[in-house]
Design a protein around this motif. Structure first.
Motif, PDB file in Angstrom:
ATOM      1  N   VAL A   1      52.568  33.033  53.842  1.00  0.00           N
ATOM      2  CA  VAL A   1      51.475  33.675  53.112  1.00  0.00           C
ATOM      3  C   VAL A   1      52.086  34.811  52.300  1.00  0.00           C
ATOM      4  CG1 VAL A   1      49.293  34.917  53.299  1.00  0.00           C
ATOM      5  CG2 VAL A   1      49.831  33.082  54.926  1.00  0.00           C
ATOM      6  N   LEU A   2      52.117  34.647  50.987  1.00  0.00           N
ATOM      7  CA  LEU A   2      52.759  35.604  50.093  1.00  0.00           C
ATOM      8  C   LEU A   2      51.723  36.363  49.272  1.00  0.00           C
ATOM      9  CD1 LEU A   2      55.590  33.273  48.707  1.00  0.00           C
ATOM     10  CD2 LEU A   2      55.681  34.762  50.708  1.00  0.00           C
ATOM     11  N   GLY A   3      52.126  37.536  48.814  1.00  0.00           N
ATOM     12  CA  GLY A   3      51.227  38.322  47.978  1.00  0.00           C
ATOM     13  C   GLY A   3      50.905  37.612  46.676  1.00  0.00           C
ATOM     14  N   ASP A   4      49.621  37.430  46.383  1.00  0.00           N
ATOM     15  CA  ASP A   4      49.193  36.760  45.152  1.00  0.00           C
ATOM     16  C   ASP A   4      48.518  37.745  44.199  1.00  0.00           C
ATOM     17  OD1 ASP A   4      46.877  37.170  46.629  1.00  0.00           O
ATOM     18  OD2 ASP A   4      46.065  35.165  46.310  1.00  0.00           O
ATOM     19  N   VAL A   5      48.922  39.017  44.288  1.00  0.00           N
ATOM     20  CA  VAL A   5      48.361  40.071  43.442  1.00  0.00           C
ATOM     21  C   VAL A   5      49.339  40.403  42.317  1.00  0.00           C
ATOM     22  CG1 VAL A   5      46.968  41.041  45.303  1.00  0.00           C
ATOM     23  CG2 VAL A   5      49.323  41.834  44.972  1.00  0.00           C
ATOM     24  N   ASP A   6      48.862  41.174  41.341  1.00  0.00           N
ATOM     25  CA  ASP A   6      49.699  41.530  40.183  1.00  0.00           C
ATOM     26  C   ASP A   6      50.455  42.830  40.385  1.00  0.00           C
ATOM     27  OD1 ASP A   6      48.908  39.264  38.743  1.00  0.00           O
ATOM     28  OD2 ASP A   6      47.103  40.273  38.004  1.00  0.00           O
ATOM     29  N   GLU A   7      49.983  43.680  41.288  1.00  0.00           N
ATOM     30  CA  GLU A   7      50.639  44.957  41.541  1.00  0.00           C
ATOM     31  C   GLU A   7      50.349  45.378  42.970  1.00  0.00           C
ATOM     32  OE1 GLU A   7      47.208  47.865  39.638  1.00  0.00           O
ATOM     33  OE2 GLU A   7      48.887  47.204  38.372  1.00  0.00           O
ATOM     34  N   THR A   8      51.060  46.400  43.431  1.00  0.00           N
ATOM     35  CA  THR A   8      50.912  46.851  44.817  1.00  0.00           C
ATOM     36  C   THR A   8      49.508  47.402  45.067  1.00  0.00           C
ATOM     37  OG1 THR A   8      53.260  47.387  44.939  1.00  0.00           O
ATOM     38  CG2 THR A   8      51.823  48.419  46.569  1.00  0.00           C
ATOM     39  N   GLU A   9      48.942  46.996  46.206  1.00  0.00           N
ATOM     40  CA  GLU A   9      47.616  47.483  46.592  1.00  0.00           C
ATOM     41  C   GLU A   9      47.475  47.363  48.102  1.00  0.00           C
ATOM     42  OE1 GLU A   9      44.555  43.858  46.178  1.00  0.00           O
ATOM     43  OE2 GLU A   9      45.458  44.434  44.241  1.00  0.00           O
ATOM     44  N   PRO A  10      46.489  48.072  48.705  1.00  0.00           N
ATOM     45  CA  PRO A  10      46.267  47.917  50.140  1.00  0.00           C
ATOM     46  C   PRO A  10      45.978  46.455  50.476  1.00  0.00           C
ATOM     47  CG  PRO A  10      45.078  49.830  49.315  1.00  0.00           C
ATOM     48  CD  PRO A  10      45.606  49.095  48.109  1.00  0.00           C
ATOM     49  N   ALA A  11      46.535  45.993  51.582  1.00  0.00           N
ATOM     50  CA  ALA A  11      46.452  44.566  51.919  1.00  0.00           C
ATOM     51  C   ALA A  11      45.156  44.221  52.637  1.00  0.00           C
ATOM     52  CB  ALA A  11      47.637  44.175  52.787  1.00  0.00           C
ATOM     53  N   THR A  12      44.408  43.300  52.047  1.00  0.00           N
ATOM     54  CA  THR A  12      43.242  42.713  52.698  1.00  0.00           C
ATOM     55  C   THR A  12      43.290  41.213  52.453  1.00  0.00           C
ATOM     56  OG1 THR A  12      41.875  44.690  52.336  1.00  0.00           O
ATOM     57  CG2 THR A  12      40.722  42.631  52.836  1.00  0.00           C
ATOM     58  N   LEU A  13      43.560  40.446  53.496  1.00  0.00           N
ATOM     59  CA  LEU A  13      43.634  38.993  53.373  1.00  0.00           C
ATOM     60  C   LEU A  13      42.238  38.402  53.554  1.00  0.00           C
ATOM     61  CD1 LEU A  13      45.502  36.539  53.003  1.00  0.00           C
ATOM     62  CD2 LEU A  13      45.706  36.453  55.498  1.00  0.00           C
TER      63      LEU A  13
ATOM     64  N   GLY B   1      44.258  28.431  50.414  1.00  0.00           N
ATOM     65  CA  GLY B   1      42.880  28.909  50.500  1.00  0.00           C
ATOM     66  C   GLY B   1      42.793  30.388  50.840  1.00  0.00           C
ATOM     67  N   LEU B   2      43.912  30.994  51.228  1.00  0.00           N
ATOM     68  CA  LEU B   2      43.949  32.423  51.533  1.00  0.00           C
ATOM     69  C   LEU B   2      44.280  33.209  50.263  1.00  0.00           C
ATOM     70  CD1 LEU B   2      46.054  32.220  54.837  1.00  0.00           C
ATOM     71  CD2 LEU B   2      43.563  32.493  54.642  1.00  0.00           C
ATOM     72  N   THR B   3      43.752  34.411  50.168  1.00  0.00           N
ATOM     73  CA  THR B   3      44.030  35.229  48.979  1.00  0.00           C
ATOM     74  C   THR B   3      43.888  36.699  49.305  1.00  0.00           C
ATOM     75  OG1 THR B   3      43.464  35.622  46.657  1.00  0.00           O
ATOM     76  CG2 THR B   3      41.635  35.152  48.160  1.00  0.00           C
ATOM     77  N   PHE B   4      44.636  37.528  48.587  1.00  0.00           N
ATOM     78  CA  PHE B   4      44.485  38.973  48.664  1.00  0.00           C
ATOM     79  C   PHE B   4      43.647  39.495  47.504  1.00  0.00           C
ATOM     80  CE2 PHE B   4      48.294  38.121  51.116  1.00  0.00           C
ATOM     81  CZ  PHE B   4      48.125  38.953  52.213  1.00  0.00           C
ATOM     82  N   GLU B   5      43.259  38.625  46.601  1.00  0.00           N
ATOM     83  CA  GLU B   5      42.472  39.038  45.462  1.00  0.00           C
ATOM     84  C   GLU B   5      40.993  39.159  45.834  1.00  0.00           C
ATOM     85  OE1 GLU B   5      43.334  36.123  42.497  1.00  0.00           O
ATOM     86  OE2 GLU B   5      45.152  37.162  41.821  1.00  0.00           O
ATOM     87  N   ALA B   6      40.368  40.196  45.317  1.00  0.00           N
ATOM     88  CA  ALA B   6      38.951  40.428  45.630  1.00  0.00           C
ATOM     89  C   ALA B   6      38.083  39.401  44.909  1.00  0.00           C
ATOM     90  CB  ALA B   6      38.559  41.825  45.204  1.00  0.00           C
TER      91      ALA B   6
END
Length: 392
Positions: A314-326, A387-392
């Motif tokens: 499970v890797l970060g799928d965000v564009d920049e550093t942010e608090p992690a919420t899976l 199906g998992l994401t860190f994006e809101a």
């Protein structure tokens, strides 16, 4: 050896996800972990008995760690072998794997030379230190993978160089002195988790197939989708590698299977490795439990496959550093064939390893699982992971 519980305390230099999973594996054995890591509240801190906040080469802090434990190990190659050896001697505690092994592995050129000198098959390689030298090597090899000699691991510090005019920029990117390795037309990347215990005992886990993209491990398939001859050769090469290395513990041995069916050593990690995470659910004894056992000189656990398994990172799928919420975690928790592992990292950034999931097929015969069945497991793991994401 007479073993009693509660057990000893193990000191670990490094408190990332590997330290976290070492602590999770050690606890049922009655073994406490004290980890040393520069990041306050590192991933291992919530499951280890204590954390010392200090740099990996802080001699005073590592001496403090050694004074509090019965044995030392490390879960990151950035540990300082000289400092480890000095702390071990000063406080009379063993450190495994051997610091000299760590020193050899830290320099990729020295590592490759040691393997080649032992007659272990490796890709063609050469030391490079100047743009002109790299240009000549690129012309001779028709392109190379440039690797920083020190400081690179898990794909970091590797730069493909396809043409001579890219040499200067590539050498600057890896920071100067480097090793150039021939490009291989390989069939697949594979790995063997090797294990060295007390009295020279060695064991290997089943050969694993590793799937990389952008130099990052994405999935591991166990057992590997390779034919029997390649599997046998990989196991043989891995045991030869173990003979070269000193000290007890788990070693991640990364390999290439060429188009011709040859097996060549890529790199070695003197610690549990991402390609062996499947062993938590898929093997009789996980790589993490066996590392603890080995470092302490305890009897090793069986390494047999109990179920075909595929791990997806499970890797970060965000564009920049942010608090992690899976998000969408319920999709994995609701899957009867999947297990989720969260690494406890506070922040997510692009492609950062934040966790993994493993899908197992408990209904298949581990000794007779077909390639089609492994393909289906891989598809299933990817579907759940995607199906998992860190994006809101």
């Amino acid at each position: 050896m007479s073993i009693t519980l509660p057990g000893p305390t193990l000191g670990v230099v490094g408190g990332g996800q590997l330290g976290r999973m070492l602590a999770e594996a050690a606890s049922p054995l009655g073994v406490d972990l004290v980890v040393l890591d520069p990041t306050p509240d590192c991933p291992a801190a919530t499951v280890a008995a204590d954390q010392i906040v200090a740099d990996f080469d802080d001699a005073d802090a590592i001496g403090d760690l050694a004074s509090r434990v019965d044995a030392l190990t490390f879960e990151i190659e950035l540990a300082d072998p000289d400092v480890l050896a000095a702390a071990s001697e000063a406080h009379g505690v063993p450190v495994h794997p051997d610091p000299e092994t760590l020193e050899t592995i830290q320099d990729k050129l020295v590592q490759k030379e040691a393997l080649a000198d032992a007659g272990i098959p490796v890709p063609e390689f050469v030391a490079v230190a100047t743009p002109e030298g790299l240009e000549r090597v690129v012309e001779e090899f028709g392109g190379v993978m440039l690797k920083a000699r020190e400081g690179g691991y898990d794909g970091r510090g590797n730069v493909p160089v396809e043409t001579p005019d890219a040499a200067a920029a590539a050498l600057d990117e890896v920071g100067g002195a480097a090793m150039a390795e021939e490009f291989l037309d390989f069939e697949r990347e594979i790995a063997v988790m090797g294990l060295k215990g007390a009295d020279g005992e060695t064991r290997t886990y089943p050969v694993t197939e590793t799937v990389h993209r952008e130099e990052i491990l994405r999935e591991s398939v166990a057992p590997a989708r390779a034919d029997d001859a390649v599997v046998a050769e990989a196991e043989s090469v891995a045991r030869d590698v173990l003979d070269v290395l000193d000290g007890r513990g788990v070693f991640g041995i990364e390999l290439f299977e060429t188009r011709d069916g040859d097996v060549l050593v890529n790199e070695i990690a003197p610690r549990p490795h991402n390609s062996g995470h499947w062993t938590i659910e898929g093997a009789r004894t996980s790589q993490f439990e066996n590392h603890v056992r080995a470092v302490l000189g305890w009897p090793l656990g069986p390494t047999d496959l109990v179920a075909p398994a595929v791990t997806a990172n499970v890797l970060g799928d965000v564009d920049e550093t942010e608090p992690a919420t899976l998000r969408n975690v319920e999709t994995v928790l609701g899957a009867p064939d999947a297990d989720l592992h969260w690494y406890g990292k506070a922040d997510v950034y692009p492609l950062r390893k934040m966790g993994h999931l493993t899908v197992t097929d408990a209904q298949s015969d581990p000794g007779a699982v077909s390639v089609d069945e492994r393909d289906a497991l891989l598809d299933r793991a990817r579907e759940l992971r995607d199906g998992l994401t860190f994006e809101a």
